[in-house]
Design an enzyme around this catalytic site. Structure first.
Site, short mmCIF file in Angstrom:
data_model
loop_
_atom_site.label_atom_id
_atom_site.label_comp_id
_atom_site.label_asym_id
_atom_site.label_seq_id
_atom_site.Cartn_x
_atom_site.Cartn_y
_atom_site.Cartn_z
CB CYS A 2 62.39 -5.86 -6.06
SG CYS A 2 62.81 -4.25 -5.34
N GLY A 28 68.08 -7.37 -8.28
CA GLY A 28 68.36 -6.52 -7.13
C GLY A 28 69.55 -7.03 -6.35
CG ASN A 101 59.20 -6.07 -9.05
OD1 ASN A 101 59.90 -5.06 -9.08
ND2 ASN A 101 58.95 -6.80 -10.14
N GLY A 102 57.88 -3.15 -7.58
CA GLY A 102 57.13 -2.11 -8.26
C GLY A 102 57.17 -0.80 -7.51
CE1 TYR A 257 70.93 -3.70 -18.01
CE2 TYR A 257 69.29 -3.46 -16.28
CZ TYR A 257 70.62 -3.54 -16.68
OH TYR A 257 71.61 -3.47 -15.74
CB THR A 303 71.43 -7.02 -21.36
OG1 THR A 303 71.87 -6.92 -20.02
CG2 THR A 303 69.95 -7.26 -21.40
CG ASP A 365 74.61 -1.25 -23.97
OD1 ASP A 365 74.25 -2.37 -23.55
OD2 ASP A 365 75.09 -0.38 -23.24
CG ASP A 366 70.78 -3.07 -22.43
OD1 ASP A 366 70.30 -2.06 -21.90
OD2 ASP A 366 71.79 -3.65 -21.98
#
Length: 502
Positions: A2, A28, A101-102, A257, A303, A365-366
């Site tokens: 988030c 998010g 966030n977490g 990312y 990314t 790609d990442d």
């Protein structure tokens, strides 16, 4: 994952919070919310959807006050309901709002204690609401009628003792200001910025420094692991290290990312870290394939662009943009269901045929998580006429779930879990495949000035830095996170909403 933001200003902060959330939207896309305080009154607007859709002019006019917090959410385990949009709020003591966030690894244990022993009501299954109520309970237990800074920090020290996992938090306390704090390992990011105006100093907390840049705040520093900061309503900064000797292990997937390339997290440039990822990956390809059959290097937007360009430069290869991205489609990694991710890939990317026709291409790609997106992109490349398709991942194989706030799937849905590199090559339809080595990824993210020697690499290594993640916990998480269970939960929620409306 988030995005969070908190601001104490010298003028109304509603539009600043809105603008910060638009910059953090990549973290998010499921729900958004803003809460402000004006005198003793809290104002809140939150709903499902993108920032631009949740907030209309009439909502912004109601978000009065010079201090506030904001949040953007993507759906994590057990948090798919509109009711779980943040910030959350409790009215005792004093009125507290919180954005998180977490992920708390002991949320279930805490929820049982809160309801059975501390007689607090939990309205959702979100660990963010659990964290809010732990803070409120500790503040109510420790403080006098008019708590001071010492009381607030004392309550937060208890929060740190009780809560385990990865978390970065902004909280709004009526009559006091905005608080920010970060887990003892610093897994989830939180930066602090300042802007001086003719009316005084303004302070801002955010998940990434790019939000500070947009609003002309100067990056002061990162909030330290186990530290809490309070910006009071007079614009004064207070800080306390609540967990002495904290071990700093930021999440390495932020650099791979999640974070924007123009962000600086823990004094590490995301852009430069991704450049070094490309250089390290080029070194490995050169060792494995001294004379590679590669006509062109093509990134999978967005990314991986930085890593792909550096890889091409290091190997002396052509770099071309081969895919055009529809920017009105969300990030597939954070979409809530496998079927939605599958449908979105072809709607998100379209190949430029002339960059593929008759060529041996290396796609970069990442990372590779489920493998579904990678397989579809390789199919697009072949349909565009590529004669040979190699695939390089700037990250190592993702073999383990992330439990600290990234809703990475259960092990059974990770393509690298239980499969060798050769098997994965066949499953995604590539001619050859190269993964970044974990040691090289860590080296790419290190920077002398950051003074960080280790990272949380749990999704690659299976080593969980908090030391409390057991096989039983992972099994329980698997029941909650599987795409099948998530899809059924969404159907149940839709049915419940229909019943209430009808």
């Amino acid at each position: 994952m988030c995005g969070i933001v908190g601001i104490v200003g010298t003028a109304p902060v509603n539009h600043h919070l809105y603008e910060a959330l638009t910059v953090l939207q990549h973290r998010g896309q499921d729900a958004a919310g803003i809460m402000t305080v004006d005198g003793g009154a809290l104002h809140v607007r939150k709903d499902a959807g993108l920032v631009r859709d949740v907030f209309q002019q009439r909502h912004m006019l109601q978000l009065e006050g010079n201090a506030g917090i904001g949040h953007v959410r993507y759906p994590t385990a057990g948090s798919d309901s509109v009711d779980e949009a943040q910030p959350f709020y409790v009215n005792a003591p004093f009125g507290i709002g919180l954005g998180h966030n977490g992920n708390l690894t002991n949320a279930g244990e805490l929820a049982r204690a809160l309801t059975a022993e501390e007689h607090r009501h939990l309205n959702t299954g979100s660990d963010s609401e659990v964290l809010l109520n732990v803070f409120a309970s500790e503040l109510q237990r420790a403080s006098a009628a008019q708590p001071g800074v010492t009381d607030l920090f004392g309550a937060l020290e208890a929060v740190f003792r009780r809560c385990r996992g990865g978390y970065a938090v902004v909280a709004l306390v009526v009559g006091h200001g905005v608080i920010g704090f970060r887990d003892p390992n610093g897994i989830r990011p939180l930066v602090l910025g300042r802007r001086d105006t003719s009316r005084g100093s303004e302070w801002m907390l955010a998940s990434e420094s790019v939000a500070l840049d947009m609003l002309d705040f100067t990056l002061v520093r990162d909030v330290a692991p186990g530290e809490a900061v309070l910006v009071d309503l007079q614009g004064r900064l207070h800080a306390r290290q609540c967990v002495p000797g904290a071990r700093h292990t930021p999440c390495i997937f932020e650099y791979v990312y999640f974070a924007r390339p123009d962000s600086i997290i823990d004094n590490i440039s995301v852009h430069k870290a991704r450049m070094r990822m490309g250089e390290k990956l080029a070194d490995k390809i050169a060792r494995l394939y001294p004379d590679p059959d590669i006509d062109v290097v093509i990134p999978i937007p967005d990314t991986s662009r930085t890593s792909a360009l550096q890889l091409a430069l290091a190997l002396g290869l052509k770099y071309r943009e081969g895919f055009v991205k529809n920017r009105y489609i969300g990030r597939t990694f954070i979409m809530p269901g496998q079927e939605e991710r599958r449908r979105s890939v072809r709607g998100k990317l379209n190949a430029i045929d002339l960059e593929f026709r008759g060529r041996s291409v290396l796609l970069v790609d990442d990372s590779i998580v489920r493998g579904t997106t990678s397989a579809q992109i390789i199919e697009l490349a072949r349909e565009a006429g590529a004669r040979r398709v190699g695939f390089a991942s700037a990250a190592p194989p993702v073999r383990f779930p992330n439990v600290y706030g990234i809703d990475m799937p259960v092990a059974g849905e990770l393509i690298a879990a239980g499969h060798s590199d050769e098997q994965i090559t066949g499953l995604i339809g590539a001619d050859w495949l190269v993964y970044q080595d974990l040691d090289d990824l860590v080296a790419a993210c290190r920077h002398d000035d950051a003074r960080i020697t280790e990272f949380d690499t749990s999704c690659f290594s299976g080593h969980y830095v908090t030391g409390d993640v057991t096989p039983e916990y992972l099994t329980r998480l698997e029941r909650e996170r599987s795409d099948g269970i998530r899809a059924q939960r969404r159907l149940d929620l839709q049915g419940g909403r229909t019943a209430r409306i009808g």
